[in-house]
Scaffold this motif. Structure first.
Motif, short mmCIF file in Angstrom:
data_model
loop_
_atom_site.label_atom_id
_atom_site.label_comp_id
_atom_site.label_asym_id
_atom_site.label_seq_id
_atom_site.Cartn_x
_atom_site.Cartn_y
_atom_site.Cartn_z
N PHE A 208 0.82 -1.21 0.00
CA PHE A 208 0.00 0.00 0.00
C PHE A 208 0.86 1.27 0.00
CE2 PHE A 208 -3.29 -2.96 0.66
CZ PHE A 208 -4.50 -2.32 0.41
N MET A 209 2.10 1.15 0.45
CA MET A 209 3.02 2.29 0.44
C MET A 209 3.82 2.38 -0.86
SD MET A 209 4.48 1.82 4.32
CE MET A 209 5.80 3.04 4.10
N GLY A 210 3.69 1.37 -1.72
CA GLY A 210 4.48 1.35 -2.95
C GLY A 210 5.94 1.04 -2.70
N MET B 179 -3.57 -1.21 -5.62
CA MET B 179 -2.36 -0.46 -5.28
C MET B 179 -1.26 -0.67 -6.33
SD MET B 179 -3.17 1.18 -2.60
CE MET B 179 -4.85 1.20 -3.25
N LEU B 180 -1.11 -1.91 -6.81
CA LEU B 180 -0.09 -2.19 -7.82
C LEU B 180 -0.39 -1.45 -9.13
CD1 LEU B 180 0.44 -6.04 -7.32
CD2 LEU B 180 1.87 -4.17 -6.45
N LEU B 181 -1.67 -1.37 -9.49
CA LEU B 181 -2.06 -0.67 -10.72
C LEU B 181 -1.91 0.84 -10.57
CD1 LEU B 181 -5.18 -2.83 -11.63
CD2 LEU B 181 -2.97 -2.81 -12.82
N LEU B 182 -2.23 1.35 -9.39
CA LEU B 182 -2.02 2.78 -9.14
C LEU B 182 -0.54 3.13 -9.25
CD1 LEU B 182 -4.43 3.39 -6.13
CD2 LEU B 182 -4.59 4.45 -8.39
N LYS B 183 0.31 2.22 -8.80
CA LYS B 183 1.75 2.46 -8.89
C LYS B 183 2.21 2.56 -10.35
CE LYS B 183 6.15 0.84 -7.05
NZ LYS B 183 6.86 -0.23 -6.32
N GLU B 184 1.45 1.91 -11.25
CA GLU B 184 1.76 1.98 -12.68
C GLU B 184 1.08 3.18 -13.34
OE1 GLU B 184 3.88 0.01 -14.20
OE2 GLU B 184 4.25 -1.21 -12.41
#
Length: 291
Positions: free
Chosen positions: A130-132, A176-181
């Motif tokens: 969640f923190m990336g 969260m992983l997709l937001l990081k992208e």
């Protein structure tokens, strides 16, 4: 006809990199090892175990399987898990869940060494997702979705993604992983108003609700990408996804099959995380070859 996004092609694309990393670590004196902890013998656990053993054998990565009787007490279960957790030759641990109703998984989620938690079971690794923070381990299935999308060069930055499912197993960490992208993610669920209309606006629809064939052609706009994470009993002795495949395939631009889609990538991600754990064990201060 929609493009079929096959998971085995993704796994094969990852294979040589994983073999090279394993050989590199062995040359440095560390033998990467995954411990699979299975309580009882549920058919789905056994099926995943067979797939993991076959994949790891092809990569040359060592696997230990610890089978704990379903009749084990909580104390006996925690004691055996602790022994595996403390084994310096083990770099990654995969615990098959859910556990039998007689056992509580919460104590071992707190017990597991975060450095060996290669499927993101403990709070420390969940927080890192969640923190990336890349120093943790993302859950294998959500990471497999990202690996698949990247392999097929499906643009994520700026993409509108409708993600159906809000569990901590897939939905929330995948968001969260997709937001990081740099994707724009709409996290949907069973209470989302006008769910088909929300999904129709998306470039990518990810179905991870655990509801057989709930995503129909009405959820998909022409040209969209459909990623099916679901695994359900089809009522006829086989399995099906969360997507009504024939309907969606006729409407979309690309789609993953079930079986043969995201699930085919998860064991390669598990191997990737195990190698990462072995490498980090070697690099830690005072680290030394084990195994």
């Amino acid at each position: 006809m929609a493009e079929l996004l096959k998971g085995m092609e993704v796994a094969n694309g990852m294979k040589q990199r994983l073999i090279d990393k394993n050989n590199e670590l062995i040359a440095k004196g560390v033998v990467p090892c995954l411990a699979i902890v299975r309580v009882g013998g549920r058919p789905d656990d056994l099926a995943y175990e067979r797939g993991a053993l076959k994949r790891f054998e092809g990569l040359g990565i060592r696997v230990k399987v610890a089978e704990i009787p379903e009749s084990a007490t909580q104390e006996a279960f925690e004691r055996e898990f602790s022994e595996i957790n403390g084994d310096p030759s083990v770099h990654g641990i995969l615990l098959f869940r859910p556990l039998p109703k007689s056992l509580d998984e919460e104590p071992v989620k707190k017990l597991i060494d975060p450095e060996k938690d290669v499927d993101c079971m403990c709070a420390a690794n969940i927080a890192k997702v969640f923190m990336g923070d890349d120093s943790g381990y993302a859950p294998c299935t959500p990471q497999a979705v990202v690996e698949l999308l990247k392999h097929y060069e499906i643009p994520l930055a700026g993409a509108q993604i409708a993600l159906i499912g809000r569990s901590m197993v897939v939905g929330k960490p995948l968001a969260m992983l997709l937001l990081k992208e740099n994707a724009t993610v709409t996290l949907c669920h069973s209470k989302t108003v006008n769910l088909p209309e929300v999904c129709q606006r998306a470039d990518i629809v990810v179905a991870a609700a655990g509801s057989a064939k709930m995503v129909t052609k009405d959820f998909v706009r022409p040209g969209a990408v459909v990623i099916d994470v679901g695994i359900n009993d089809d009522g006829a002795g086989g399995i099906c996804g969360d997507v009504a495949f024939d309907e969606a395939e006729a409407a979309c631009g690309a789609i993953t099959p079930v079986p043969g889609g995201v699930g085919s990538v998860t064991t390669s991600v598990l191997a990737m995380n195990t190698l990462k754990a072995a490498e980090r064990a070697l690099l830690r201060p005072g680290g030394r070859p084990e195994g």
